[in-house]
Design a protein around this motif. Structure first.
Motif, PDB file in Angstrom:
ATOM      1  N   VAL A   9      31.171   0.623  26.244  1.00  0.00           N
ATOM      2  CA  VAL A   9      30.985  -0.470  25.286  1.00  0.00           C
ATOM      3  C   VAL A   9      32.261  -1.280  25.025  1.00  0.00           C
ATOM      4  O   VAL A   9      32.230  -2.262  24.290  1.00  0.00           O
ATOM      5  N   ILE A  10      33.382  -0.852  25.608  1.00  0.00           N
ATOM      6  CA  ILE A  10      34.650  -1.559  25.435  1.00  0.00           C
ATOM      7  C   ILE A  10      35.144  -1.988  26.813  1.00  0.00           C
ATOM      8  O   ILE A  10      35.128  -1.202  27.765  1.00  0.00           O
ATOM      9  N   ASP A  11      35.563  -3.244  26.919  1.00  0.00           N
ATOM     10  CA  ASP A  11      36.110  -3.704  28.188  1.00  0.00           C
ATOM     11  C   ASP A  11      37.500  -3.117  28.409  1.00  0.00           C
ATOM     12  O   ASP A  11      37.767  -2.512  29.447  1.00  0.00           O
ATOM     13  N   THR A  12      38.391  -3.299  27.419  1.00  0.00           N
ATOM     14  CA  THR A  12      39.771  -2.847  27.576  1.00  0.00           C
ATOM     15  C   THR A  12      40.292  -2.266  26.276  1.00  0.00           C
ATOM     16  O   THR A  12      40.119  -2.860  25.213  1.00  0.00           O
ATOM     17  N   LEU A  13      40.913  -1.102  26.381  1.00  0.00           N
ATOM     18  CA  LEU A  13      41.696  -0.537  25.289  1.00  0.00           C
ATOM     19  C   LEU A  13      43.149  -0.550  25.742  1.00  0.00           C
ATOM     20  O   LEU A  13      43.493   0.074  26.750  1.00  0.00           O
ATOM     21  N   ARG A  14      43.979  -1.269  25.021  1.00  0.00           N
ATOM     22  CA  ARG A  14      45.385  -1.397  25.384  1.00  0.00           C
ATOM     23  C   ARG A  14      46.259  -0.768  24.303  1.00  0.00           C
ATOM     24  O   ARG A  14      46.050  -1.007  23.104  1.00  0.00           O
ATOM     25  N   PHE A  77      34.482   5.437  27.324  1.00  0.00           N
ATOM     26  CA  PHE A  77      33.891   4.325  26.586  1.00  0.00           C
ATOM     27  C   PHE A  77      34.495   2.956  26.892  1.00  0.00           C
ATOM     28  O   PHE A  77      34.061   1.964  26.332  1.00  0.00           O
ATOM     29  N   CYS A  78      35.507   2.896  27.772  1.00  0.00           N
ATOM     30  CA  CYS A  78      36.105   1.599  28.114  1.00  0.00           C
ATOM     31  C   CYS A  78      36.274   1.474  29.627  1.00  0.00           C
ATOM     32  O   CYS A  78      36.437   2.470  30.331  1.00  0.00           O
ATOM     33  N   LYS A  79      36.232   0.236  30.116  1.00  0.00           N
ATOM     34  CA  LYS A  79      36.399  -0.012  31.551  1.00  0.00           C
ATOM     35  C   LYS A  79      37.859   0.118  31.969  1.00  0.00           C
ATOM     36  O   LYS A  79      38.158   0.571  33.073  1.00  0.00           O
ATOM     37  N   THR A 134      35.522  10.384  33.765  1.00  0.00           N
ATOM     38  CA  THR A 134      36.205   9.279  33.094  1.00  0.00           C
ATOM     39  C   THR A 134      35.727   7.957  33.683  1.00  0.00           C
ATOM     40  O   THR A 134      35.711   7.780  34.906  1.00  0.00           O
ATOM     41  N   GLN A 135      35.307   7.045  32.827  1.00  0.00           N
ATOM     42  CA  GLN A 135      34.821   5.746  33.288  1.00  0.00           C
ATOM     43  C   GLN A 135      35.913   4.675  33.253  1.00  0.00           C
ATOM     44  O   GLN A 135      35.769   3.616  33.857  1.00  0.00           O
ATOM     45  N   ALA A 136      37.007   4.947  32.557  1.00  0.00           N
ATOM     46  CA  ALA A 136      38.077   3.961  32.432  1.00  0.00           C
ATOM     47  C   ALA A 136      39.004   3.998  33.646  1.00  0.00           C
ATOM     48  O   ALA A 136      39.304   5.065  34.186  1.00  0.00           O
ATOM     49  N   LYS A 137      39.464   2.846  34.024  1.00  0.00           N
ATOM     50  CA  LYS A 137      40.552   2.739  34.998  1.00  0.00           C
ATOM     51  C   LYS A 137      41.858   2.858  34.219  1.00  0.00           C
ATOM     52  O   LYS A 137      42.142   2.034  33.353  1.00  0.00           O
TER      53      LYS A 137
END
Length: 503
Positions: A9-14, A77-79, A134-137
């Motif tokens: 549901v989140i594109d980017t977490l920085r 939860f983030c890409k 893990t779905q995040a890069k």
């Protein structure tokens, strides 16, 4: 049925805008949603004394690792997960592995269970076992702030000094009592900017008056955790009012606090980092064919050894472990009550402590409270020492006759056996089903799955177990599924080599 990508549901977490000050380190958490909307929140660790030098690169590296820990909860939860800062190859490998491990733990222990915080449309998740969850890069970027090139070595670790992650609960209180007899204690209370701090207040006030090495860093991680929940469409809007003995999503919590302890240990040359985890906090499980640690990875000996190896690779040479792996909750309570009664008076083990007349008191209603009440009664101790009222004690014992507690079967079985023997609870189908005598519960236990001598540094073993055996009902080792009596001879205690690394 829901799919795993429904939770993306989140594109980017920085995690960026890193800042290092003498008494404080900070970073900005930025959430970018798929529609482009952004939200920011600052994560802060602050200290009562100057522990950081903004002119040293290795302090920027330490700050980068500290401020990245909260983000390890969100790989499902983030890409994109972008970590800005100063990271070497050891850091990047550690963060990648812990991110994947935490994703698997959250999947199996939050998304694949009956989680009351999830909206109904996100339940009944379909998932097949695979190599990675893990779905995040994971992306590492250099700090946007100018980072100094100069470095200096931290003081050599002194293994007679012990930093204790302290909370006001029975485990950290007993750890402090033991360490006070073994060497020099440094209790570190992480003030987590939320109601969880209430459990630590009584102990911290006592330690501040009696232990000169007590420190209290402040961290607003609890606010970051709650802020992140607001970005998750799969979490119910009324989550804050749902009574439950669990967090909605996060499972990498001890790591957040632990990295807040490291500046104290590294800058003061404290060689041991202790977390008070007992026999039943190392568990291996399997859900839908996926192996996991029952949501307790950061309380297991696997976690301690992983961190110890990380410290070695960093050149820090700290040793992380628990002095309590061979003890049950009930034995911990017994030793705390009998050997360190002044510490036991400070104990708060409760999910919803509150203030009354200038002192924190337990709620008397949560699962932890009824467990503590039951154990104290079983040990012929007075729960009023912990602040429980007569009415709460009566109610807690009644709840034990109706509801199970969060202990492994043998530990819960022996507790119910003792309570029934004393007539403290009534016989009914629930209590009779649970009650089984397991005399090993009040003994020092060794086995290869949960309590291994190999996880304790050799110099600690003999003085530690001499104290423990003076309070326990003996010592046993599990062999071929059976508990057999063992003598804690010097040969037995030194037989297994310290596995994380030899010192």
């Amino acid at each position: 049925m829901s799919q795993l990508n429904d939770f993306l549901v989140i594109d980017t977490l920085r995690v960026g805008n890193l800042r290092v000050e003498p008494k404080r380190v900070r970073a900005t958490y930025t959430v970018i949603k798929p529609d482009g909307n952004t939200s920011e929140k600052e994560l802060v660790y602050s200290y009562e004394q100057a522990l950081f030098d903004p002119h040293l690169r290795n302090d920027w590296n330490l700050a980068s690792m500290m401020l990245a820990q909260v983000a390890l909860n969100y790989g499902l939860f983030c890409k994109n997960l972008i970590l800005e800062g100063v990271f070497d190859a050891t850091d990047r490998s550690f963060l990648k592995n812990m991110l994947e491990n935490t994703s698997r733990e959250i999947l199996t222990n939050k998304l694949l269970i009956d989680n009351p915080f999830l909206k109904s449309s996100f339940r009944n998740l379909e998932i097949e076992p695979k190599k990675s969850y893990t779905q995040a890069k994971l992306i590492f970027e250099a700090s946007k702030e100018p980072v100094p090139k100069s470095e200096t070595n931290y003081p050599a670790p002194d293994y007679s000094h012990y930093a204790i992650l302290s909370s006001g609960g029975k485990d950290s209180l007993l750890t402090y009592g033991l360490v006070r007899e073994l060497g020099v204690a440094h209790p570190v209370f992480i003030n987590e900017a939320g109601r969880h701090w209430f459990t630590a207040v009584n102990a911290h006030r006592y330690f501040k008056e009696t232990e000169p090495n007590t420190v209290k860093p402040w961290c607003n991680s609890d606010r970051i955790f709650n802020w992140m929940l607001k970005h998750f469409e799969f979490i119910r809007e009324d989550y804050s009012g749902i009574p439950a003995d669990m967090y909605p999503i996060r499972l990498w919590t001890v790591g957040v606090f632990l990295f807040g302890v490291l500046p104290v240990a590294l800058k003061k040359g404290v060689g041991n980092v202790l977390i008070g985890n007992e026999y039943d906090s190392t568990i291996r499980g399997r859900t839908k064919g996926i192996g996991h640690y029952a949501g307790l990875y950061d309380q297991s000996w696997y976690f301690d050894n992983t961190l110890t190896k990380y410290y070695r690779k960093k050149g820090w040479m700290l040793r992380q472990y628990s002095c309590l792996r061979s003890t049950s909750e009930l034995l911990i309570m017994k030793i705390l009550i009998s050997r360190y009664p002044e510490l036991q008076k400070q104990q708060i083990s409760c999910h919803a402590a509150h203030e009354a007349s200038g002192r924190m008191l337990p709620c008397g209603k949560c699962e932890k409270c009824r467990r503590i009440i039951g154990m104290m009664i079983a040990l012929d101790a007075d729960p009023r020492r912990c602040g429980y009222t007569d009415k709460q004690i009566e109610w807690g014992l009644h709840q034990l006759t109706l509801h199970p507690i969060k202990q492994i079967d043998s530990d819960a079985g022996h507790l119910y056996h003792l309570l029934l023997q004393k007539g403290a609870i009534i016989k009914n189908p629930h209590t009779q089903k649970l009650a089984r005598p397991h005399p090993e519960i009040l003994k020092i236990r060794f086995d290869t799955a949960r309590s291994r001598l190999a996880d304790l540094p050799n110099p600690v073993r003999e003085p530690l177990f001499r104290i423990l055996e003076s309070e326990a009902d003996g010592s046993v080792k599990k062999t071929a599924g059976e508990w057999n009596t063992v003598a804690l001879t010097p040969e037995f205690l030194m037989n297994d080599k310290y596995t994380p690394y030899a010192l």
